[in-house]
Enzyme design. Structure first.
Site, PDB file in Angstrom:
ATOM      1  N   ASP A  82      -0.978  10.907  -1.682  1.00  0.00           N
ATOM      2  CA  ASP A  82      -0.921   9.436  -1.041  1.00  0.00           C
ATOM      3  C   ASP A  82       0.063   8.772  -2.073  1.00  0.00           C
ATOM      4  OD1 ASP A  82      -1.684   7.204   0.073  1.00  0.00           O
ATOM      5  OD2 ASP A  82      -3.481   6.956  -1.007  1.00  0.00           O
ATOM      6  N   HIS A  83       0.653   7.865  -1.740  1.00  0.00           N
ATOM      7  CA  HIS A  83       1.509   6.766  -2.703  1.00  0.00           C
ATOM      8  C   HIS A  83       2.048   7.732  -3.866  1.00  0.00           C
ATOM      9  CE1 HIS A  83       0.604   3.227  -0.775  1.00  0.00           C
ATOM     10  NE2 HIS A  83      -0.575   3.642  -0.580  1.00  0.00           N
ATOM     11  N   GLY A 209      -5.311   0.656   3.608  1.00  0.00           N
ATOM     12  CA  GLY A 209      -6.126  -0.447   3.184  1.00  0.00           C
ATOM     13  C   GLY A 209      -7.103  -0.298   4.335  1.00  0.00           C
ATOM     14  N   SER A 211     -10.422   0.225   4.141  1.00  0.00           N
ATOM     15  CA  SER A 211     -11.840  -0.241   3.668  1.00  0.00           C
ATOM     16  C   SER A 211     -11.890  -1.751   4.085  1.00  0.00           C
ATOM     17  CB  SER A 211     -12.053   0.013   2.143  1.00  0.00           C
ATOM     18  OG  SER A 211     -11.972   1.271   2.075  1.00  0.00           O
ATOM     19  N   ASN A 230      -6.245   4.912   6.501  1.00  0.00           N
ATOM     20  CA  ASN A 230      -6.528   5.462   5.096  1.00  0.00           C
ATOM     21  C   ASN A 230      -7.950   5.001   4.668  1.00  0.00           C
ATOM     22  OD1 ASN A 230      -4.346   6.987   4.993  1.00  0.00           O
ATOM     23  ND2 ASN A 230      -3.332   5.636   3.560  1.00  0.00           N
TER      24      ASN A 230
HETATM   25  P1  13P Z   1      -8.746   1.293   0.668  1.00  0.00           P
HETATM   26  O1  13P Z   1      -8.952   1.660  -0.740  1.00  0.00           O
HETATM   27  O2  13P Z   1      -8.663  -0.034   0.847  1.00  0.00           O
HETATM   28  O3  13P Z   1      -9.718   1.998   1.518  1.00  0.00           O
HETATM   29  O4  13P Z   1      -7.150   1.854   0.769  1.00  0.00           O
HETATM   30  C1  13P Z   1      -6.988   3.423   0.926  1.00  0.00           C
HETATM   31  C2  13P Z   1      -5.614   3.415   0.928  1.00  0.00           C
HETATM   32  O5  13P Z   1      -4.924   2.711   1.748  1.00  0.00           O
HETATM   33  C3  13P Z   1      -5.038   4.533   0.323  1.00  0.00           C
HETATM   34  O6  13P Z   1      -3.569   4.735   0.521  1.00  0.00           O
END
Ligand code: 13P
Length: 289
Positions: A82-83, A209, A211, A230
């Site tokens: 990720d990222h 994002g 969550s 995600n």
């Molecule tokens: P959240 O922490 O908001 O679930 O986002 C996770 C995310 O996008 C990881 O790249």
């Protein structure tokens, strides 16, 4: 089943109009209970780690644990970095056996983002490794990457099209109003923008994002073409909250199995609710990919 590239998984999910959750895992245990949750719901799933987790656990160790779990639970599983802003870490992850990587050059101007994404594509494509890139800027905090609310920027649809033409990237994360971490208010999701992007590009899109986004909004994003969703913060919260509660009740508790079991159960339930939300329950069939 061994780890598979997320490109065919996500293409298939997009075609069949469901999402696949990519859960951020932060410890070896979580690799196993995420897959246990997915296997109980017969759902394909993606495990993802940030660079911080790679530094903490080691890319090879993560790959070995993920492979073992994918074989034990026998469901289509992808392993995604990720990222990542660092080409060397991307190389390390690919060499170790990650099946998908994100080059996050969204903090750079468009041309530089294209250049860096192309470099990663050159490395990943011949090895069948998926690549994800970001356009616009997703706000919030994800490990060391911090984007203040006022610096968050939504992706421009025409740039998304141009970016895919120039890079050939098979998955794209356009910023559309969600943010990493906990929201102060309701997320301001630009559904028209997602629809416009999905109309002019044909790659699966990625919702960062995930969550605390209302369920109806996640479903709408998925229906518009966001195939990878995600989720990190809510899973961490469920896990940590269960441990916190355990120690409130029993401050002298010593046996990690007691509190880790409670944490696992809470996090598994959270993971299952997210899998159901994106509609991937029951999607594991012999011909999945
Ligand atoms: P959240 O922490 O908001 O679930 O986002 C996770 C995310 O996008 C990881 O790249």
């Amino acid at each position: 089943m061994t780890l598979i590239s997320t490109t065919p998984m996500l293409r298939k999910a997009k075609k069949n109009k469901h999402g696949i959750v990519a859960f951020n895992v932060h410890c070896f245990d979580s690799i196993f209970w995420v897959l246990e949750a997915a296997a109980e719901l017969k759902s394909p799933v993606i495990l993802q780690t940030t660079v911080g987790t790679v530094q903490n656990l080691g890319a090879k160790n993560i790959v070995e644990a993920a492979k073992t779990a994918a074989e034990s639970y026998n469901i289509p599983t992808g392993l995604h970095l990720d990222h990542c802003t660092d080409f060397d870490v991307i190389k390390e992850a690919i060499r170790a056996g990650y099946t998908s990587v994100m080059i996050d050059a969204s903090m750079h101007p468009f041309e530089e983002n294209v250049k860096r994404t192309k470099e990663v594509m050159e490395l990943a494509k011949s090895l069948g490794v998926n690549v994800e890139a970001e356009l616009g800027k997703v706000g919030g905090v994800e490990d060391d990457i911090v984007v203040a609310e006022e610096d968050a920027q939504k992706a421009v649809p025409e740039e998304c099209k141009l970016f895919i033409e120039q890079t050939g990237v098979p998955t794209l994360a356009p910023a559309i109003g969600t943010a990493h971490g906990i929201y102060k208010g309701e997320p301001d999701i630009d559904f028209d923008r997602i629809a416009k992007i999905a109309e002019i590009v044909d790659v699966p899109l990625v919702l960062h994002g995930g969550s605390a986004v209302p369920e109806a909004d996640v479903r709408r994003c998925v229906s518009l073409g966001m195939a990878k969703v995600n989720v990190s913060t809510e899973l961490k919260n469920a896990y940590s909250e269960a441990i916190r509660k355990h120690f409130e009740m029993d401050p002298d508790s010593l046996d990690p199995r007691a509190y880790l079991q409670k944490a696992k159960e809470a996090a598994k339930e959270m993971a299952k609710s997210k899998i159901r939300m994106v509609g991937s329950e029951g999607k594991v069939v012999p011909s999945f990919v």
